[in-house]
Design a protein around this motif. Structure first.
Motif, PDB file in Angstrom:
ATOM      1  N   CYS A  40     -34.764  -0.377 -15.860  1.00 15.60           N
ATOM      2  CA  CYS A  40     -33.197  -0.420 -15.760  1.00 15.60           C
ATOM      3  C   CYS A  40     -32.840  -0.076 -14.319  1.00 15.60           C
ATOM      4  CB  CYS A  40     -32.748   0.814 -16.605  1.00 15.60           C
ATOM      5  SG  CYS A  40     -32.999   0.534 -18.233  1.00 15.60           S
ATOM      6  N   PRO A  41     -33.015  -0.858 -13.284  1.00 16.55           N
ATOM      7  CA  PRO A  41     -32.640  -0.885 -11.896  1.00 16.55           C
ATOM      8  C   PRO A  41     -31.070  -1.248 -11.754  1.00 16.55           C
ATOM      9  CG  PRO A  41     -33.845  -2.665 -12.090  1.00 16.55           C
ATOM     10  CD  PRO A  41     -34.208  -2.190 -13.619  1.00 16.55           C
ATOM     11  N   ARG A  42     -30.700  -0.409 -10.784  1.00 16.97           N
ATOM     12  CA  ARG A  42     -29.244  -0.685 -10.602  1.00 16.97           C
ATOM     13  C   ARG A  42     -28.977  -1.839  -9.578  1.00 16.97           C
ATOM     14  NH1 ARG A  42     -25.001   4.090 -11.179  1.00 16.97           N
ATOM     15  NH2 ARG A  42     -25.689   5.059 -12.760  1.00 16.97           N
ATOM     16  N   PRO A  43     -27.959  -2.874  -9.940  1.00 15.92           N
ATOM     17  CA  PRO A  43     -27.791  -3.880  -8.714  1.00 15.92           C
ATOM     18  C   PRO A  43     -27.595  -3.384  -7.667  1.00 15.92           C
ATOM     19  CG  PRO A  43     -26.108  -3.840 -10.515  1.00 15.92           C
ATOM     20  CD  PRO A  43     -27.009  -2.902 -10.963  1.00 15.92           C
ATOM     21  N   GLY A  44     -27.876  -4.200  -6.376  1.00 14.52           N
ATOM     22  CA  GLY A  44     -27.479  -3.946  -4.986  1.00 14.52           C
ATOM     23  C   GLY A  44     -26.959  -4.952  -4.350  1.00 14.52           C
ATOM     24  N   GLY A  45     -26.100  -4.878  -3.316  1.00 17.96           N
ATOM     25  CA  GLY A  45     -25.602  -6.083  -2.519  1.00 17.96           C
ATOM     26  C   GLY A  45     -24.657  -6.910  -3.377  1.00 17.96           C
ATOM     27  N   SER A  46     -25.325  -8.117  -3.193  1.00 13.13           N
ATOM     28  CA  SER A  46     -24.621  -9.288  -3.811  1.00 13.13           C
ATOM     29  C   SER A  46     -25.138  -9.447  -5.068  1.00 13.13           C
ATOM     30  CB  SER A  46     -24.995 -10.670  -3.012  1.00 13.13           C
ATOM     31  OG  SER A  46     -26.337 -10.864  -3.142  1.00 13.13           O
ATOM     32  N   GLU A  47     -25.982  -8.735  -5.601  1.00  8.88           N
ATOM     33  CA  GLU A  47     -26.031  -8.909  -7.161  1.00  8.88           C
ATOM     34  C   GLU A  47     -24.933  -7.951  -7.787  1.00  8.88           C
ATOM     35  OE1 GLU A  47     -30.561  -7.803  -8.148  1.00  8.88           O
ATOM     36  OE2 GLU A  47     -29.717  -6.427  -7.120  1.00  8.88           O
ATOM     37  N   ARG A  48     -23.964  -7.148  -7.313  1.00  7.45           N
ATOM     38  CA  ARG A  48     -22.880  -6.054  -8.006  1.00  7.45           C
ATOM     39  C   ARG A  48     -21.714  -7.411  -7.816  1.00  7.45           C
ATOM     40  NH1 ARG A  48     -22.888  -0.726  -7.635  1.00  7.45           N
ATOM     41  NH2 ARG A  48     -20.790  -0.750  -7.386  1.00  7.45           N
ATOM     42  N   ILE A  49     -20.984  -6.808  -9.026  1.00  6.06           N
ATOM     43  CA  ILE A  49     -19.824  -7.740  -9.436  1.00  6.06           C
ATOM     44  C   ILE A  49     -18.792  -7.072  -8.431  1.00  6.06           C
ATOM     45  CG2 ILE A  49     -18.267  -8.556 -11.275  1.00  6.06           C
ATOM     46  CD1 ILE A  49     -20.602  -7.879 -13.063  1.00  6.06           C
ATOM     47  N   ALA A  50     -18.233  -7.535  -7.371  1.00  5.25           N
ATOM     48  CA  ALA A  50     -17.450  -7.268  -6.671  1.00  5.25           C
ATOM     49  C   ALA A  50     -15.746  -6.936  -7.218  1.00  5.25           C
ATOM     50  CB  ALA A  50     -17.265  -8.038  -5.177  1.00  5.25           C
ATOM     51  N   PHE A  51     -15.468  -7.521  -8.221  1.00  5.48           N
ATOM     52  CA  PHE A  51     -14.123  -7.563  -8.566  1.00  5.48           C
ATOM     53  C   PHE A  51     -14.073  -6.291  -9.639  1.00  5.48           C
ATOM     54  CE2 PHE A  51     -15.788 -11.109 -10.823  1.00  5.48           C
ATOM     55  CZ  PHE A  51     -15.914 -10.934 -12.311  1.00  5.48           C
ATOM     56  N   LEU A  52     -15.135  -5.578 -10.142  1.00  9.20           N
ATOM     57  CA  LEU A  52     -15.060  -4.610 -10.969  1.00  9.20           C
ATOM     58  C   LEU A  52     -15.130  -3.328 -10.211  1.00  9.20           C
ATOM     59  CD1 LEU A  52     -17.437  -5.784 -13.881  1.00  9.20           C
ATOM     60  CD2 LEU A  52     -14.706  -5.862 -13.736  1.00  9.20           C
ATOM     61  N   PRO A  53     -13.773  -2.670 -10.250  1.00 11.39           N
ATOM     62  CA  PRO A  53     -13.884  -1.277  -9.269  1.00 11.39           C
ATOM     63  C   PRO A  53     -14.782  -0.276 -10.046  1.00 11.39           C
ATOM     64  CG  PRO A  53     -11.737  -1.876 -10.373  1.00 11.39           C
ATOM     65  CD  PRO A  53     -12.471  -2.960 -10.569  1.00 11.39           C
ATOM     66  N   ASP A  54     -14.790  -0.431 -11.153  1.00 10.19           N
ATOM     67  CA  ASP A  54     -15.456   0.849 -12.074  1.00 10.19           C
ATOM     68  C   ASP A  54     -16.719   0.648 -12.589  1.00 10.19           C
ATOM     69  OD1 ASP A  54     -14.933  -1.381 -13.869  1.00 10.19           O
ATOM     70  OD2 ASP A  54     -14.016  -0.133 -15.329  1.00 10.19           O
ATOM     71  N   MET A  55     -17.714  -0.278 -11.558  1.00  8.71           N
ATOM     72  CA  MET A  55     -18.915  -0.654 -11.994  1.00  8.71           C
ATOM     73  C   MET A  55     -19.886   0.647 -11.812  1.00  8.71           C
ATOM     74  SD  MET A  55     -20.446  -3.321 -12.787  1.00  8.71           S
ATOM     75  CE  MET A  55     -21.971  -3.639 -13.626  1.00  8.71           C
ATOM     76  N   ASP A  56     -19.606   1.645 -10.950  1.00  6.86           N
ATOM     77  CA  ASP A  56     -20.696   2.578 -10.925  1.00  6.86           C
ATOM     78  C   ASP A  56     -20.387   3.480 -12.218  1.00  6.86           C
ATOM     79  OD1 ASP A  56     -22.016   2.052  -8.512  1.00  6.86           O
ATOM     80  OD2 ASP A  56     -20.364   2.883  -7.428  1.00  6.86           O
ATOM     81  N   GLU A  57     -19.097   3.643 -12.477  1.00  5.99           N
ATOM     82  CA  GLU A  57     -19.035   4.539 -13.808  1.00  5.99           C
ATOM     83  C   GLU A  57     -19.509   3.868 -15.051  1.00  5.99           C
ATOM     84  OE1 GLU A  57     -17.341   5.800 -17.352  1.00  5.99           O
ATOM     85  OE2 GLU A  57     -16.403   4.063 -16.272  1.00  5.99           O
ATOM     86  N   LEU A  58     -19.443   2.573 -15.210  1.00  2.02           N
ATOM     87  CA  LEU A  58     -19.938   1.753 -16.364  1.00  2.02           C
ATOM     88  C   LEU A  58     -21.485   1.742 -16.277  1.00  2.02           C
ATOM     89  CD1 LEU A  58     -17.826  -1.630 -15.761  1.00  2.02           C
ATOM     90  CD2 LEU A  58     -17.657   0.338 -17.767  1.00  2.02           C
TER      91      LEU A  58
END
Length: 505
Positions: free
Chosen positions: A130-148
């Motif tokens: 269950c690694p976390r996405p980094g860099g361009s893997e992340r969904i830039a338009f979701l401001p709450d991504m880390d909390e999710l």
């Protein structure tokens, strides 16, 4: 009498981690809501949705895997990369291959595209990474991504310390870090792999499946019901809104309609667009941007280790108690994700007088991010598949950039193997396309409805209100890391949206 309810507030199609996440969040936030979950496959574990590696009896575990193989049950399977080298198209235990349509002439295709049909979905068979996405893997338009992602960690039971006592785990990380970490941000340096696993008081490992995501709160919810061996053939749509599902009882062959205020289709990245297509829901982006992760594997023997350190540690499950699981995160500059863990045995025959120290043979795997293309897609034909649904045809081609990244991965994995020990074999092996089982993009999320996505930021399908999609197919970015944590995080966002709307009904 039908075993299905006539109506519910939410109908969930699919019982994997993302469908389970919807059921869990709804049970926690709106426990009065009536939720029914439908799964095409049988229940193969107790509790339903548990990981088959938790079944201690080997014969019972093998039986659970066979029952998960749907129309492929009874066919020969293989569960180690060495056997794949023969060129045979074989599925891993617990899964079945797409029998036809996996490649179109003059394209690469996904020759080992695979599925599972069982309560819990592929999470009954996965590695738990269950690694976390980094860099361009992340969904830039979701401001709450880390909390999710934090919430997804909670639902999946993710830990990083399950293998801290493994005698070789720190050694493997140190050797990897010596050749990887320079110039990287701390979050992208070599570290423990986050895993969906816990250790019991007796020391045994318990791997998370959809059962952990459902949790006691869902299982104890009198308004939640789980229906296995139930094929949802289409979503009912009335006046532009989801109105329920049509379900075929695979035990009797009878077809029933279950009315619902909201419908969630979480049937994996290939079967979710299939259900929508069969329902006449066919936005331009449906099935498009299909992407997988090319995978390179290699093995090395740890150097300068003795048997004393490993003597008191017994292996448990498919991953090592000796060398743990290490993670080399994806970066935009080095566009692959690394997973390093013990192999049960050397993939290369060793001399009889050269005994293997337990845990000293480690497997290295690098997963490459795909160059996204509109033309990479899953199509559907008028012919029926084994379930009677529209048969699939996969259109999939590696780009020049994909091939260049794959060549870089081959070079990098040799470098990493030499860092940790003595490489085994003449060269790394590139797995057949589709082997990662990380298919994504086919019901992709978009920030706006511009024709290039199927659903919005809350996972609701643009043109059909009340219809939500879930699973790896929703991820809109090219990823190299294992996608389950991200897809569960996105399911949390969708489930919260339904919960808010139900609270006003």
């Amino acid at each position: 009498m039908s075993r299905y309810p006539e109506s519910v507030d939410v109908a969930i199609v699919g019982s994997g981690p993302t469908g389970a996440a919807y059921a869990r969040i709804l049970s926690e936030q709106v426990p009065r809501a009536r939720v029914a979950m439908f799964e095409v496959g049988p229940t193969v574990s107790d509790p339903p949705g548990a990981h088959v590696k938790n079944i201690e009896d080997a014969e019972a575990r093998a039986a659970a895997q066979r029952r998960s193989e749907g129309p492929g049950a009874g066919e020969a399977t293989v569960d180690n990369p060495g056997a794949v080298k023969s060129g045979e198209r074989r599925a891993r235990p617990g899964t079945f291959l797409l029998s036809d349509g996996y490649r179109v002439d003059d394209e690469d295709g996904l020759p080992v595209a695979a599925f599972s049909s069982n309560v819990g979905g592929m999470a009954a068979h996965w590695t738990g990474a269950c690694p976390r996405p980094g860099g361009s893997e992340r969904i830039a338009f979701l401001p709450d991504m880390d909390e999710l992602l934090d919430e997804a960690d909670r639902l999946l039971g993710v830990t990083t310390d399950a293998f801290d006592a493994a005698p070789f785990t720190a050694l493997v990380r140190e050797r990897l870090a010596a050749v990887v970490d320079d110039g990287r941000e701390p979050a992208a340096q070599v570290q423990r792999m986050p895993l969906a696993v816990r250790r019991r008081e007796d020391g045994r490992l318990v791997w998370s499946g959809a059962d952990v995501v459902l949790g006691d709160v869902t299982r104890g919810n009198p308004n939640f019901s789980l229906h296995d061996e139930s094929l949802v053939t289409r979503v009912l749509v009335e006046d532009g809104r989801a109105a329920g599902v049509s379900v075929r009882d695979l035990r009797t062959g009878d077809v029933h309609e279950v009315r619902a205020r909201f419908v969630v289709v979480a049937a994996d990245a290939l079967r979710t667009p299939q259900v929508l297509w069969a329902s006449g829901i066919r936005p331009e982006a449906l099935g498009r941007m299909l992407n997988d992760q090319t995978q390179v594997v290699y093995a090395a023997r740890l150097r300068d280790v003795g048997p004393a350190a490993a003597a008191q540690v017994a292996a448990s499950g498919a991953l090592s108690e000796q060398s743990g699981v290490s993670w080399v995160p994806f970066t935009d500059e080095v566009p692959f994700h690394g997973q390093i863990m013990q192999l049960d045995a050397s993939p290369v025959p060793l001399a009889d007088d050269d005994p293997v120290i337990p845990g000293s043979i480690v497997g290295l795997g690098l997963f490459c991010a795909k160059d996204l293309q509109w033309e990479d897609r899953v199509e559907f034909t008028d012919q029926p598949d084994p379930y009677g649904m529209p048969a699939m045809r996969l259109r999939y081609t590696l780009t020049d950039r994909d091939r260049a990244v794959l060549e870089r991965a081959r070079e990098e994995i040799v470098r990493l193997a030499k860092a940790v020990g003595e490489p085994l074999g003449d060269r790394p092996f590139t797995m057949p396309l589709g082997a990662s089982l990380h298919y994504q993009g086919t019901t992709r999320m978009g920030e706006v409805d511009d024709g290039r996505s199927v659903c919005g930021p809350d996972c609701e399908v643009w043109d059909v209100s009340g219809l939500f999609v879930a699973g790896n197919g929703v991820i809109p970015t090219a990823t190299a890391c294992n996608p389950t944590l991200t897809s569960v995080a996105l399911a949390v966002r969708g489930a919260r949206t339904i919960a808010r709307k139900l609270s006003f009904v």
